[in-house]
Enzyme design. Sequence first.
Site, PDB file in Angstrom:
ATOM      1  N   SER A   1      29.068 -10.175  54.809  1.00  0.00           N
ATOM      2  CA  SER A   1      27.982 -11.164  54.916  1.00  0.00           C
ATOM      3  C   SER A   1      26.801 -10.772  54.025  1.00  0.00           C
ATOM      4  O   SER A   1      26.111 -11.645  53.485  1.00  0.00           O
ATOM      5  CB  SER A   1      27.541 -11.347  56.362  1.00  0.00           C
ATOM      6  OG  SER A   1      26.909 -10.193  56.855  1.00  0.00           O
TER       7      SER A   1
ATOM      8  N   HIS B   1      21.194  -0.526  55.886  1.00  0.00           N
ATOM      9  CA  HIS B   1      21.619   0.083  57.149  1.00  0.00           C
ATOM     10  C   HIS B   1      20.923  -0.640  58.309  1.00  0.00           C
ATOM     11  O   HIS B   1      19.723  -0.914  58.235  1.00  0.00           O
ATOM     12  CB  HIS B   1      21.248   1.571  57.160  1.00  0.00           C
ATOM     13  CG  HIS B   1      21.674   2.262  58.412  1.00  0.00           C
ATOM     14  ND1 HIS B   1      22.989   2.657  58.625  1.00  0.00           N
ATOM     15  CD2 HIS B   1      20.991   2.575  59.542  1.00  0.00           C
ATOM     16  CE1 HIS B   1      23.078   3.199  59.832  1.00  0.00           C
ATOM     17  NE2 HIS B   1      21.892   3.164  60.400  1.00  0.00           N
TER      18      HIS B   1
HETATM   19  C1  GRF Z   1      25.622  -4.409  57.899  1.00  0.00           C
HETATM   20  O1  GRF Z   1      25.031  -4.543  59.154  1.00  0.00           O
HETATM   21  C2  GRF Z   1      25.029  -3.257  57.151  1.00  0.00           C
HETATM   22  O2  GRF Z   1      23.750  -2.930  57.558  1.00  0.00           O
HETATM   23  C3  GRF Z   1      25.945  -2.116  57.477  1.00  0.00           C
HETATM   24  O3  GRF Z   1      27.210  -2.670  57.642  1.00  0.00           O
HETATM   25  C4  GRF Z   1      27.085  -4.031  58.005  1.00  0.00           C
HETATM   26  C5  GRF Z   1      27.939  -4.805  57.042  1.00  0.00           C
HETATM   27  O4  GRF Z   1      28.050  -6.144  57.394  1.00  0.00           O
HETATM   28  N1  GRF Z   1      25.875  -1.106  56.445  1.00  0.00           N
HETATM   29  P1  GRF Z   1      28.649  -7.184  56.342  1.00  0.00           P
HETATM   30  O5  GRF Z   1      30.029  -6.667  55.950  1.00  0.00           O
HETATM   31  O6  GRF Z   1      27.725  -7.245  55.169  1.00  0.00           O
HETATM   32  O7  GRF Z   1      28.737  -8.472  57.089  1.00  0.00           O
END
Ligand code: GRF
Length: 204
Positions: free
Chosen positions: A13, A109
């Site tokens: 996402s 993060h």
């Molecule tokens: C996000 O919440 C990011 O902060 C963490 O992993 C998650 C990835 O989500 N590092 P997506 O794959 O971008 O939906």
Amino acid sequence: MKRIAVLASGNGSNLQALIEQLHVPNSPVEVGLVVANVASAYALTRGREAGIASFFVPHEGKGNRQAYEQRLVQLLKEHKTDFVCLAGFMRLLSSCFLSAFPNRVLNVHPSLLPSFPGIRAPEQALRAGVKLTGCTVHLVDEGMDTGPILAQAAVPVLEGDDLASLTSRIQSVEHRLYPQVARLFAEERVRRNNAHFFLDGWSL
Ligand code: GRF
């Protein structure tokens, strides 16, 4: 024009947010490459649907980390990558990779670092009972979510929140913050003051 490579392991996402907000006409930056280390990562579908070169590069077993990272570096250099955005990439990177892109690997993060590094940060926040958490965009070093912080946004933890509701609130802020930071980074609006880095012009 700068070119980003996005490394992901899952849903993607944040990749989608980078594509929608940066991979557009008159942007100073484009997403030139998507790499996933998991074959089923939906991030690969998102990249391909946007017409971006998207590759599954499987990580090897133990002991082959260097070979894996060398493959990644080669692929990224072939695609003329200026800097790297990790977006849910579930691998630690060593100096083998990082030295090829010094201070040019970003990560998002889902907590206000240095609180709650590592996996399941929103769950850690719920367990701790904090009333504010959020997200952090930082430069990547060899540690686990320890690199210099570029930008952060706070998110309230509400009474009655469960993992799904808190994660969704954090992610909606990530989707605004990360593309903004990546754009400013591409415009070289980063300054270093000893160990700390400052990004000019970000706001939420
Ligand atoms: C996000 O919440 C990011 O902060 C963490 O992993 C998650 C990835 O989500 N590092 P997506 O794959 O971008 O939906």
